[in-house]
Design an enzyme around this catalytic site. Sequence first.
Site, PDB file in Angstrom:
ATOM      1  N   SER A 326       0.907  -1.188  -0.071  1.00  0.00           N
ATOM      2  CA  SER A 326      -0.086   0.029  -0.174  1.00  0.00           C
ATOM      3  C   SER A 326       0.875   1.180   0.001  1.00  0.00           C
ATOM      4  CB  SER A 326      -1.036  -0.042   1.119  1.00  0.00           C
ATOM      5  OG  SER A 326      -2.001  -0.918   1.100  1.00  0.00           O
ATOM      6  N   ASP A 350     -17.313  -0.275   0.342  1.00  0.00           N
ATOM      7  CA  ASP A 350     -16.273  -1.323   0.681  1.00  0.00           C
ATOM      8  C   ASP A 350     -17.049  -2.295   1.679  1.00  0.00           C
ATOM      9  OD1 ASP A 350     -14.538  -2.940   1.351  1.00  0.00           O
ATOM     10  OD2 ASP A 350     -13.196  -1.410   2.595  1.00  0.00           O
ATOM     11  N   ASP A 365     -10.453  -6.997   1.075  1.00  0.00           N
ATOM     12  CA  ASP A 365      -9.845  -5.913   1.731  1.00  0.00           C
ATOM     13  C   ASP A 365      -9.083  -6.337   3.103  1.00  0.00           C
ATOM     14  OD1 ASP A 365      -9.245  -3.124   2.054  1.00  0.00           O
ATOM     15  OD2 ASP A 365     -11.130  -3.033   3.649  1.00  0.00           O
ATOM     16  N   CYS A 384      -7.859   1.799   2.253  1.00  0.00           N
ATOM     17  CA  CYS A 384      -8.874   0.918   1.728  1.00  0.00           C
ATOM     18  C   CYS A 384      -8.544   0.396   0.234  1.00  0.00           C
ATOM     19  CB  CYS A 384     -10.115   1.740   1.640  1.00  0.00           C
ATOM     20  SG  CYS A 384     -11.420   0.998   0.733  1.00  0.00           S
TER      21      CYS A 384
END
Length: 630
Positions: A326, A350, A365, A384
Amino acid sequence: MPWGEFKDTVAERRIFQHRTLVALMLLFVMMGVLMARMYYLQVIQHDTYTTLSDKNRVQVQSVAPTRGLVYDRNNVLLAENRPVFNVTIVPERVADISQTLSELQAILNISEDDLDRFRGRLLEPRRPFQEIPLRYDLTEQEIASMAVHRHTLPGVEVNAELVRYYPYSELTSHALGYVGRINRDELQRIDPVNYAGTNYIGKSGIERFYEQALHGKVGYQHVETNARGRTLRVLERENPVPGEDIRLHLDIRLQKLAHDLLDGRRGAIVAIEPKTGGVLALASVPGFDANLFVTGIGVEAYRELNESLDKPLFNRALRGQYPPGSTIKPMLAIAALDSGSTNRERTVWDPGYFQLKPTGRRFRDWKRGGHGWVNLKDAVEQSCDIYFYDVGVRMGVDVMHDYLTRFGFGEETSLDISGALPGIVPSREWKRAHRNEPWYPGDSVNMSIGQGFNLATPLQLATGTAVLANRGVWNQPRLLSDVLGDHDFEEGLFGAARDDIILTDPDTWTFGIKAMEAVMHGTKGTARAAARKAPYRMAGKTGTAQVFSLAEGEEYDEEEVRIRLRDHALFIGFAPVEDPVIAVAVIVENGGSGSGTAAPVARAMFDAWLLGFPAPDEPVLVKSDPGAGE
């Protein structure tokens, strides 16, 4: 008849006179020949025979230059030269090498490694009458013993020479590199004149990259020797030109702090000054003692380093290629906005997973229950994955590849940090060439969160972070600050500079930086715990990289594998937000979460640089929580 009538005295006198004349003529002829020969030798051939005579008495010896010193940004000496006494042998002056070695073994402590290295160098191409070292760094007692036995060992000398020494050996081994003995391959490519008398050459790192400047220029001296080849006096000398002293951007205090913060854990930390590109810290842990390689490391010592499970010889900061996870989301957020693939207000639901098709594979996720409705800023702040899955498919591989390469990923962008690997930013062409497969939408999903085929080095992560902190202005990373003293250092050594990143809307930079600031100071920021009570504002991004490595049928220790299969913990960031002076990339192998392990390490680096370093005797403590979120 009387006897006198038979003796012709006149004839005899005449014969005697003739013989005398002939003898005198022969004598004068021989004397003339001798005089002519003397004239030829002493007058006509005077220069020739004087030279031949001097070769037996006078020799020309090369004088190696003193290698340039290396300092950190605060003029702390990082690489110096110290005098050591060595035993050397000139094979051409030794009648029996084996016997001489046996006699030396009785006097000195000579290991089998020393003998093996000597025999290997004896077989290598070399200059005539070049000394071959046998033992390094003699003690005072050994020097005294050699002085007593010196007359019985023709061709054996005890010489003093300056040898490279690294005071912070393990701290700087991967950044500075090291010097070592010139080997056969190097002997073929170096300048034989300028390296006459030089035994050492830069092998890696800064020592190798700036070899030309650090080495200097060789000198010469005419010396008078006796019949045994020992030097009696110096007749004439041309002094060598010492190598240039260089100063680096590196700060040894920050370098030491980086090692202390990793606290023996495998990993790397790179810190860059965004305004100059100067590398402030380049730490790879574990390291090794670079001094072992200068005069030649033993077989057992090298085997121990090379076969260690922790790989201390491996430069993780430059050559460790990890999935960036990320940590590349801020760059992709800027790419998505600038390419028009999304906007600041657009929201995505999400639920904890993402599907390309209603019945297709679910991409999870990191937060099992999902984040609910999120916009782009929320997606960066809370890391996210679902939002970036969606926007990654919207952008496609071509857009993501284009923007990531502009930030320096997938390329070797440093100026003087040799040995760095380029990492991988996959593209359609790359996958076709390496996997013989087309690019699938699922590949874009993985690429959007720094997984899949993506690989980046800690140096690349720090470089991309510095470019983002500079709002697209490129200052390529470099270790060299300046060359000290008068010098004729080559300009243009580094090649052309990289183009800055120009966005359609410059305010997009502000948005990306604010989103990273929210990661550290926002109410839902993944690294808010690391920024608690900070007297300054910082921007950052956490990340994790999945790990899987075990060969089929390989035996393993269950507990060791359990540890080594944990996710890698990553973090990138810079501070202060208003005027960035330091950008940092941290990776802790098998450290778990970036927020719980890597972010606190970066916070300690920021604090030291902005608020002051801890006292030398003050322990460095970092509270880590490997089980925290991403």
